[in-house]
Scaffold this motif. Structure first.
Motif, short mmCIF file in Angstrom:
data_model
loop_
_atom_site.label_atom_id
_atom_site.label_comp_id
_atom_site.label_asym_id
_atom_site.label_seq_id
_atom_site.Cartn_x
_atom_site.Cartn_y
_atom_site.Cartn_z
N GLY A 157 1.25 -1.24 -0.10
CA GLY A 157 0.31 -0.13 0.40
C GLY A 157 0.55 1.26 -0.14
N ASN A 158 -0.26 2.20 -0.11
CA ASN A 158 1.13 3.72 0.34
C ASN A 158 0.63 4.29 1.97
OD1 ASN A 158 1.12 6.32 0.06
ND2 ASN A 158 0.17 7.08 -1.66
N TYR A 159 1.98 4.52 1.83
CA TYR A 159 1.66 4.87 3.70
C TYR A 159 1.34 6.08 3.86
CZ TYR A 159 6.85 5.43 2.26
OH TYR A 159 7.90 5.85 1.16
N SER A 160 1.53 7.00 2.72
CA SER A 160 0.50 8.25 2.56
C SER A 160 -0.67 7.77 3.16
CB SER A 160 0.99 8.93 1.97
OG SER A 160 2.23 9.81 1.33
N ALA A 161 -1.65 6.64 2.85
CA ALA A 161 -3.09 6.86 2.81
C ALA A 161 -3.24 5.48 3.20
CB ALA A 161 -3.51 6.60 1.49
N MET A 162 -2.38 5.26 4.91
CA MET A 162 -2.71 3.99 6.06
C MET A 162 -3.64 4.30 6.46
SD MET A 162 1.09 3.09 7.11
CE MET A 162 0.89 3.86 8.67
N ASN A 163 -4.81 3.20 6.66
CA ASN A 163 -5.67 3.41 7.79
C ASN A 163 -5.49 2.86 8.59
OD1 ASN A 163 -7.22 5.55 6.34
ND2 ASN A 163 -8.21 4.26 5.23
N PHE A 164 -4.21 2.59 9.00
CA PHE A 164 -4.25 1.32 10.32
C PHE A 164 -4.01 1.77 12.17
CE2 PHE A 164 -0.89 -0.34 6.84
CZ PHE A 164 -2.39 -1.44 6.58
N LYS A 165 -4.68 0.93 12.62
CA LYS A 165 -5.04 1.80 14.38
C LYS A 165 -4.75 0.88 15.13
CE LYS A 165 -8.34 4.76 13.26
NZ LYS A 165 -8.10 5.86 12.09
N GLU A 166 -3.26 1.67 15.72
CA GLU A 166 -2.91 0.63 16.86
C GLU A 166 -1.96 -0.79 16.87
OE1 GLU A 166 -4.43 1.44 20.28
OE2 GLU A 166 -4.04 4.57 20.42
N VAL B 282 2.90 11.20 6.27
CA VAL B 282 3.46 9.86 6.80
C VAL B 282 3.09 9.39 8.14
CG1 VAL B 282 4.96 8.47 6.47
CG2 VAL B 282 4.30 9.79 4.51
N PHE B 283 4.33 10.52 8.57
CA PHE B 283 4.59 10.42 10.02
C PHE B 283 3.36 10.26 10.77
CE2 PHE B 283 9.11 12.11 9.50
CZ PHE B 283 9.30 10.72 9.25
N ARG B 284 1.71 10.90 10.41
CA ARG B 284 1.01 11.22 11.64
C ARG B 284 0.60 9.41 11.42
NH1 ARG B 284 -0.11 16.50 9.39
NH2 ARG B 284 -1.36 15.32 8.04
N ASN B 285 0.66 9.26 10.54
CA ASN B 285 -0.51 7.65 9.85
C ASN B 285 1.06 6.44 10.57
OD1 ASN B 285 -2.63 8.14 7.96
ND2 ASN B 285 -1.13 8.79 5.79
N PHE B 286 1.85 6.70 10.52
CA PHE B 286 2.80 6.02 11.27
C PHE B 286 2.45 6.03 12.36
CE2 PHE B 286 6.98 6.38 8.37
CZ PHE B 286 6.24 5.39 7.37
#
Length: 162
Positions: free
Chosen positions: A3-12, A32-36
């Protein structure tokens, strides 16, 4: 997962996030850092290896031209976000703590030197036929090595905690 780590939807969902020389392709590093940060569980760790650039005012016009050519033709749209002293600020702004950064340029010099030596054998022909865009790694190896030697490009390791 791909996927694209600029558009991730992972939560913890992860204990750690690791990026090695790929963030230079991200147009919005803060996003990206916010998504990480969002993808990491509490106590999770982030580790990044990436090239860092000196401030643009330290480059000569022809050096900027060389750098811009490599950036454009290798899709490193985000590389200019990676400036000395700036990454820790962005990590902090996005919630990370215990931020560490280390200049490890000395460890990549041998590899960069090998790439440059190999590429130099073919680069005159590449340049003669105007094929720099088709052989961007060879072009980068030959044209960016002087910028590394001049201290305008470094290689850093960053780590941080959620």
């Amino acid at each position: 997962r791909e996927g694209n780590y600029s558009a991730m939807n992972f939560k913890e969902e992860f204990d750690a996030v690791y990026a090695n020389e790929t963030l230079s392709h991200a147009p919005d590093l803060e996003k990206v850092f916010r998504n990480f940060y969002q993808a990491l569980r509490p106590g999770g760790r982030l580790a990044i290896f990436e090239y860092i650039l000196s401030e643009e005012k330290n480059f000569l016009p022809n050096e900027i031209e060389v750098l811009d050519f490599v950036i454009e033709n290798s899709a490193m749209v985000g590389l200019k976000q990676f400036r000395f002293g700036k990454i820790a600020d962005i990590l902090k702004k996005t919630g990370f703590t215990n931020i560490k950064e280390k200049d490890i340029t000395e460890y990549i010099r041998p590899s960069f030197g090998r790439l440059s030596r190999i590429a130099r054998k073919f680069f005159p022909v590449i340049k003669l036929f105007g094929l720099q865009k088709k052989f961007i790694n060879a072009t980068a190896g030959c044209t960016l090595k002087p910028l590394v030697e001049k201290g305008l490009i470094h290689y850093f390791y960053f780590s941080a905690d959620k």
